[in-house]
Enzyme design. Sequence first.
Site, PDB file in Angstrom:
ATOM      1  N   GLU A 111      49.855  38.817  51.619  1.00  0.00           N
ATOM      2  CA  GLU A 111      49.830  37.821  50.534  1.00  0.00           C
ATOM      3  C   GLU A 111      51.231  37.365  50.149  1.00  0.00           C
ATOM      4  O   GLU A 111      51.474  36.190  49.926  1.00  0.00           O
ATOM      5  CB  GLU A 111      49.106  38.390  49.316  1.00  0.00           C
ATOM      6  CG  GLU A 111      47.593  38.411  49.446  1.00  0.00           C
ATOM      7  CD  GLU A 111      47.091  39.596  50.256  1.00  0.00           C
ATOM      8  OE1 GLU A 111      47.910  40.471  50.609  1.00  0.00           O
ATOM      9  OE2 GLU A 111      45.887  39.642  50.539  1.00  0.00           O
ATOM     10  N   HIS A 153      38.517  43.033  42.030  1.00  0.00           N
ATOM     11  CA  HIS A 153      38.064  41.789  42.657  1.00  0.00           C
ATOM     12  C   HIS A 153      37.375  40.884  41.638  1.00  0.00           C
ATOM     13  O   HIS A 153      36.551  40.063  42.017  1.00  0.00           O
ATOM     14  CB  HIS A 153      37.075  42.071  43.790  1.00  0.00           C
ATOM     15  CG  HIS A 153      37.683  42.740  44.988  1.00  0.00           C
ATOM     16  ND1 HIS A 153      38.066  44.046  44.983  1.00  0.00           N
ATOM     17  CD2 HIS A 153      37.967  42.262  46.225  1.00  0.00           C
ATOM     18  CE1 HIS A 153      38.551  44.367  46.183  1.00  0.00           C
ATOM     19  NE2 HIS A 153      38.506  43.305  46.941  1.00  0.00           N
TER      20      HIS A 153
END
Lengths: 339, 334, 471
Positions: free
Chosen positions: A71, A140
């Site tokens: 990321e 999440h």
Amino acid sequence: MNAPTRNPEIQTRELSYAEAIREAMGMALARDERVILMGEDIGVYGGAFQVTGDLVERFGPDRVRDTPISELGGAGVAVGAALTGLRPIFEFQFSDFATLAMEQIVNQAAKMRYMLGGEASVPLVFRMPAGSGTGAAAQHSQSFEAWFGHVPGLKVLQPSTPEDAKGLLLAALEDPDPVVVFEHKLLYKLKGHVPDGWYTTPIGKAAVRREGRDLTIVASAIMVHRALAAAEKLAEEGIDVEVIDLRSVRPIDHETIIASVRKTGRLICVYEGVRTLGIGAEISAMIAESEAFDYLDAPILRLGGVEAPIPYNPELEKAAVPQAPDIEAAARKLARKEV
Amino acid sequence: MAKDDNTPFAIRRYDAETLREALRKMYLIRFFEEGAEDSYTRGLIHGTMHLSIGQEASAVASCLPLTDDDKITSTHRGHGHCIGKGAEVGRMFAEFFGKEEGYCHGRGGSMHIADVTKGNLGANGIVGGGIPIAVGAALTAKQLGTGAVTICFFGDGANNEGAFHEALNIAAVWKLPVVFVCENNKYGMSTSTERSTAVKDIAQRAAAYSMPGVTVDGNDFSAVAEAVQEAVDRARRGEGPSLVENLTYRWRGHSKSDRNRYRTKDEIDSWIARDPILRFREELAAHGVLDASGADAIEAAARREVEDGIAFAKGGTDPTIADVTKYVYAEARS
Amino acid sequence: MATEVILPKVDMDMESGLVSAWHIAAGSPVSKGDALFDIETDKAAMEIEAPASGILAHIIAPEGTKVPVGNAVAWIYAEGEAIPEAAPGGGATEAPKAEPAPATAQAPGKCGTVASQPALTEAASRAEAPEALDEPRPRATPAARAAARQAGLDLARLVGSGPQGRIQSEDVAREIEARQRPAPAAPAAPEPAARRSDPEPLAAPAGWSERPGDLAVTRRKGQGSGTPIVLVHGFAADATGWAPLEKALGNAREIIRVDLACHGRSPLKKIENFAGLARLAVQAFDGLNLEAAHLVGHSLGGAIATTIADIRPRLIRSLGLIAPAGLGPEIDGDTLMGIARASRAESLAPWLKRLAADPDAISWDFAQAAMLSRMDEEMRAAQRDLAERLFPDGTQGFDLTGALGRVEAPLRVIWGRQDAILPWRHALRAPDHAGLHLLDKAGHIPHIERPEACAKVLRDLFGVAEAASRG
């Protein structure tokens, strides 16, 4: 890239929120060679939430680039690409994973223009699937709008409808600065009318989704729908709620909110992020500082996420963020002057 | 004058004008930083600065293969890269002095000097911050087919950042035209590479990302030029990234707050004895590119240029306070 | 270098605070973090810690002084540092002025009406002490404040219908509307939260006229230093009705009695509704300037006490309610009107007997004594008007269930099982944390019929409440 003004007579179709985003990206890829998509598993997999879908088949793997699970590196590459002439749309698989890339988003993308005295531009879109309700638990399911909203140099959007999902993404793409778009995962399947063709929804402009006299609810993303459901119920009791869809967390549309509070004198802020130090605090403070202050006839209420990570158990998960009955109860109390 | 196999690469490869210009830039870097240090001492500059005195060969030789279309990303110790890529010292000083005439109109200061028009995408205050950005610039070049190469400068400290590893991997997987130039000056602030880095040579890291990696004497102008030129050529051929490690040394402390407790005077003196500018100057003389008076003239001219630069900066304009939020976003399109 | 001790901002909308106590005397040593002084604001009382160690000096804000936020109240000098004659930070002309807040007036030895009598404190004579500020601002919404400002209304004259007595814009609107009515000129107070149909404006009252002045307050000093008790009597009664309970309570604490408007020694006032009556009582209570009080009310006075406790929660240590009104619609309106009409003991006695569980407990002497205090026909007429307003059609026109629910102070409700005026079942509307005491052999006036039993409950309550506030 001047946006064509929206033609009210334009054709619309029913599309899902995810389809509307895909349509926007497809149009952008087709229109401008400089546009590329980057992200984890956005190619043949079609994206974790099938938002990019078949775009790789239409535009090839160089334009719809699967990145390694990196990321920070991926986001940084997108920053460098934007700085040197591409117009990347970078998808984080979950907005939670953007925490791995905060350095590039916050220190680099957001500040580049300023640090370089206006001599550089980072036209970059970060797409962030966000929010709870999918049983994905603490890592999440988060809502980081306020985190990113705290960074000058970024723009932060939260579309709540398929029409805005497309219009705001295209507006973000046309914007010369980095834009973070939070897409609520529970909205991906939501269907709605989406105009044909290229159009942009203005950044920094809230939408009044329901007019009302008795109190104002400012909500964002999925909370807009919950607030509207609460408003319908309250209407049966003669309580007339105005619902404002924030749409843009940074910049915030002060004008629309102030005008509404001046009218109703009562305000509830509803958002999914953790309640403390969140969007509601900003809106409340903004109202307290504005000319709407003198029109306030009750304390401002905030409904936000509980002070805890998002839990796994479905009932706990629901309890962790505002639901329509919570909004309804709070609005009823406020309207009945019990607050 | 014969240019046989024993002639250093730089002498063989570049014409005399290019080499003289390289020496000029090295002197400019040296005097710029000495001038900056002096201005700091006089209170003309606030904040801090990270000086690269002693590392001039690495900066200038690495930029030698580049054109204005090529890009670099730099570091907090970036004045040399900036001058190597063609910046004017007057505008650099103006930035140091916080003036509107500075490269960033006084918004960036020492740690963010950039000159995008010359392909310098900027120094960076975050260790490793520029590495993925360099890869992104290389992606642009490949995607749009511009033929440009990006040189990514970073220090030994950055080789232990996650961004370094992620970016090198992406660059290799996507075969991007980028050259990673590590200026290993032995210390990340006070921590030596021996204490911080598992591999002996940082160039060994390249193997993990399936790219060539080479370690050279960073104070040897020609050695640096040779390694970087080869890496740039490889990138231009579309063969992907390389890693070049220049072993060098900063004579000064990490920043103005450094009390030099982690290294000895002997160590510092031994590196001062390997002054890259003197070495290059002697090399040019030895191969008949430049005699002593010619080199003196270049040195004197560089000194004057720095003095003029300081005078220019002193006369610069202070930014308007009301403009404190200017440049956060692009000006609204009319 | 002396460390300035300032009055800190401890509350978001705080502009000033009352220095209520100093824990360290001037000239004494103090350590950083020691409790130095107490402040009070509209919302909170708080202990302030010493910001430095040293010798405390120049206390320019003695106890009872209101000080704007951020102003100095004293200085701390380092050990061994010379302490100058005058406080640092400028001479008399530069430093802000201080005046003491009106101090709690000391009643003369016996019971008597107390005039507001600001005590002279050290600060009053000192030019450099901070400026005195106005009384605590009324609780009101920004919209109400803006509307009042525009209309030139004094918010202090309104009682709000919102939670904690918050004045809302509709309260101001109602006040403005009332003022615009041609007659009477009386200020109309807002209604309590539970709406009822607007009463007709008060017609020119028959047979009585308004009298100027504040509500009468009488005080009996106690021998101890405990928190004082404030008593609020019921409809058609007055302060003298508390005598049996006061005797049973003993004289450990100060007892303060408030006569409601149109009752006892208080002036006759045009009262439009319950809120209007309550507003005057709140003003009288505020005028006492108490740091804390145990509040006890009977019947209508119980409803008034509840309102005071709701609006001034910080000052109320406990709330004792004896057969309080406002917890249900039923009331024996005939008896109230009967008492209010009676012009002689003969007509008063039969109604008084309805108040007690045992009619024989109401002796002829009792009725005659009661009548003696009701000889003023204008007062009786005013009370009849009041009964019409408060209890139209024999119904309690106000509901304080919500207000009582908000009272967080320790709370006891005492009710006579044989109460024929207000049914004791109304007590079941009290909140969960209330203690309920149903007294047998008692009607509507248990404090007269069974004063010892009432006093025992109340003493218990005061003890629990004070332990809680200390804890």
